[in-house]
Design a protein around this motif. Structure first.
Motif, PDB file in Angstrom:
ATOM      1  N   ASN A  96       0.829  -1.209   0.000  1.00  0.00           N
ATOM      2  CA  ASN A  96       0.000   0.000   0.000  1.00  0.00           C
ATOM      3  C   ASN A  96       0.860   1.254   0.000  1.00  0.00           C
ATOM      4  O   ASN A  96       0.553   2.234  -0.689  1.00  0.00           O
ATOM      5  N   THR A  97       1.939   1.223   0.765  1.00  0.00           N
ATOM      6  CA  THR A  97       2.865   2.368   0.785  1.00  0.00           C
ATOM      7  C   THR A  97       3.486   2.574  -0.590  1.00  0.00           C
ATOM      8  O   THR A  97       3.595   3.713  -1.072  1.00  0.00           O
ATOM      9  N   TRP A  98       3.883   1.498  -1.217  1.00  0.00           N
ATOM     10  CA  TRP A  98       4.469   1.586  -2.554  1.00  0.00           C
ATOM     11  C   TRP A  98       3.464   2.159  -3.550  1.00  0.00           C
ATOM     12  O   TRP A  98       3.797   3.003  -4.376  1.00  0.00           O
ATOM     13  N   LYS A  99       2.207   1.697  -3.474  1.00  0.00           N
ATOM     14  CA  LYS A  99       1.167   2.212  -4.375  1.00  0.00           C
ATOM     15  C   LYS A  99       0.942   3.704  -4.161  1.00  0.00           C
ATOM     16  O   LYS A  99       0.765   4.452  -5.120  1.00  0.00           O
ATOM     17  N   GLN A 102       3.777   5.563  -5.781  1.00  0.00           N
ATOM     18  CA  GLN A 102       3.637   5.558  -7.233  1.00  0.00           C
ATOM     19  C   GLN A 102       2.565   6.550  -7.675  1.00  0.00           C
ATOM     20  O   GLN A 102       2.732   7.246  -8.675  1.00  0.00           O
ATOM     21  N   ALA A 103       1.472   6.617  -6.943  1.00  0.00           N
ATOM     22  CA  ALA A 103       0.408   7.564  -7.276  1.00  0.00           C
ATOM     23  C   ALA A 103       0.893   8.997  -7.090  1.00  0.00           C
ATOM     24  O   ALA A 103       0.569   9.876  -7.893  1.00  0.00           O
ATOM     25  N   ALA A 104       1.692   9.246  -6.056  1.00  0.00           N
ATOM     26  CA  ALA A 104       2.221  10.597  -5.831  1.00  0.00           C
ATOM     27  C   ALA A 104       3.191  10.984  -6.936  1.00  0.00           C
ATOM     28  O   ALA A 104       3.198  12.134  -7.390  1.00  0.00           O
ATOM     29  N   LYS A 105       4.008  10.037  -7.387  1.00  0.00           N
ATOM     30  CA  LYS A 105       4.940  10.325  -8.484  1.00  0.00           C
ATOM     31  C   LYS A 105       4.196  10.624  -9.776  1.00  0.00           C
ATOM     32  O   LYS A 105       4.619  11.456 -10.569  1.00  0.00           O
ATOM     33  N   ALA A 106       3.082   9.937  -9.979  1.00  0.00           N
ATOM     34  CA  ALA A 106       2.300  10.130 -11.202  1.00  0.00           C
ATOM     35  C   ALA A 106       1.460  11.401 -11.135  1.00  0.00           C
ATOM     36  O   ALA A 106       0.854  11.786 -12.126  1.00  0.00           O
TER      37      ALA A 106
END
Length: 138
Positions: A96-99, A102-106
């Protein structure tokens, strides 16, 4: 073709399910050994095992005494909780942290819900509208 497969694999529910099955199967033997070695002897301090080694309440029955195996229930509950804790903290939480990263980077930002007025604010608005509509016109 590979992009579709990657999208399928990266879905959270597929990853979570696969991790839970694999870790649950592998970790169950360890948890059962700990429960049998540590927890059941602690329970045996309170309840004396019957002639079959079963720990629990013994009740006289029509065909002889019957023992309700409390140790089996406790064993299953502790096993479930231990597996759930390991799966969550080792796999689900990091995923969940990784997701989220990734959403913040996108640049995907979750939209905040529009704040609705409270019941008191609505009642004040209704009162003000009624006062304005019933006020005498000059």
């Amino acid at each position: 073709m590979l992009k579709g497969f990657k999208d399928f694999i990266m879905r959270g529910n597929v990853i979570d399910l696969a991790v839970a099955v694999v870790i649950g199967a592998a970790f169950t033997a360890v948890v059962n050994a700990v429960v049998a070695s540590v927890i059941e002897p602690l329970i045996a301090l309170v309840w004396a095992p019957d002639e079959n080694g079963t720990i629990g309440w013994t009740v006289p029955g029509l065909h002889g005494p019957v023992t309700f195996p409390v140790s089996d229930l406790i064993n299953a509950a502790i096993s479930f909780l231990a597996v759930a804790i390991v799966v969550y903290f080792v796999f689900v939480l990091p995923m969940n942290t990784w997701k989220e990263r990734q959403a913040a980077k996108a640049g995907v930002v979750e939209e905040e819900e529009e704040k609705l007025p409270t019941e008191q604010e609505l009642l004040v608005q209704i009162r003000d509208l009624l006062e304005r509509s019933s006020a005498p016109k000059a």
